[in-house]
Scaffold this motif. Structure first.
Motif, PDB file in Angstrom:
ATOM      1  N   GLU A  86       4.700   6.570  -1.739  1.00  0.00           N
ATOM      2  CA  GLU A  86       4.932   6.545  -2.900  1.00  0.00           C
ATOM      3  C   GLU A  86       4.217   5.769  -3.599  1.00  0.00           C
ATOM      4  O   GLU A  86       3.717   6.159  -4.851  1.00  0.00           O
ATOM      5  N   HIS A  87       3.815   4.410  -3.098  1.00  0.00           N
ATOM      6  CA  HIS A  87       2.856   3.639  -3.703  1.00  0.00           C
ATOM      7  C   HIS A  87       1.578   4.351  -3.958  1.00  0.00           C
ATOM      8  O   HIS A  87       0.733   4.341  -4.983  1.00  0.00           O
ATOM      9  N   ILE A  88       1.087   4.912  -2.857  1.00  0.00           N
ATOM     10  CA  ILE A  88      -0.510   5.562  -3.066  1.00  0.00           C
ATOM     11  C   ILE A  88      -0.305   6.601  -4.164  1.00  0.00           C
ATOM     12  O   ILE A  88      -1.358   6.884  -4.851  1.00  0.00           O
ATOM     13  N   SER A  89       0.571   7.330  -4.345  1.00  0.00           N
ATOM     14  CA  SER A  89       0.803   8.490  -5.164  1.00  0.00           C
ATOM     15  C   SER A  89       0.949   8.092  -6.537  1.00  0.00           C
ATOM     16  O   SER A  89       0.092   8.700  -7.281  1.00  0.00           O
ATOM     17  N   CYS A  90       1.421   6.787  -6.728  1.00  0.00           N
ATOM     18  CA  CYS A  90       1.535   5.879  -8.147  1.00  0.00           C
ATOM     19  C   CYS A  90      -0.225   5.850  -8.282  1.00  0.00           C
ATOM     20  O   CYS A  90      -0.564   5.739  -9.585  1.00  0.00           O
TER      21      CYS A  90
END
Length: 73
Positions: free
Chosen positions: A59-63
């Motif tokens: 999720e952090h990478i997607s952000c």
């Protein structure tokens, strides 16, 4: 019973998998008493915890990816 080398291998594998000392100690008690169902429960629980961390990091990478995309527009 199992030989020492095998026990050491199991402990090392648990350490490599990121298990806590408490979890390793409990797992080895179950291992020594041949409580397979509890061993499997502990491993599955730890696996789920690790997978949850992976999903959170995804999720952090997607952000970050979204932010990079917006900046490049």
């Amino acid at each position: 019973m199992i030989n020492l080398e095998t026990r050491e291998t199991v402990v090392q594998n648990l350490k490599d998998a990121g298990c806590s000392i408490d979890m390793i100690e409990y797992f080895m008690k179950c291992y020594d008493s041949e409580n397979l169902s509890e061993q499997l429960f502990l491993l599955e629980k730890h696996r789920k915890q690790l997978l949850s961390k992976v999903h959170k990091e995804e999720e952090h990478i997607s952000c970050l990816d979204y932010l990079v995309y917006q900046l490049k527009k």
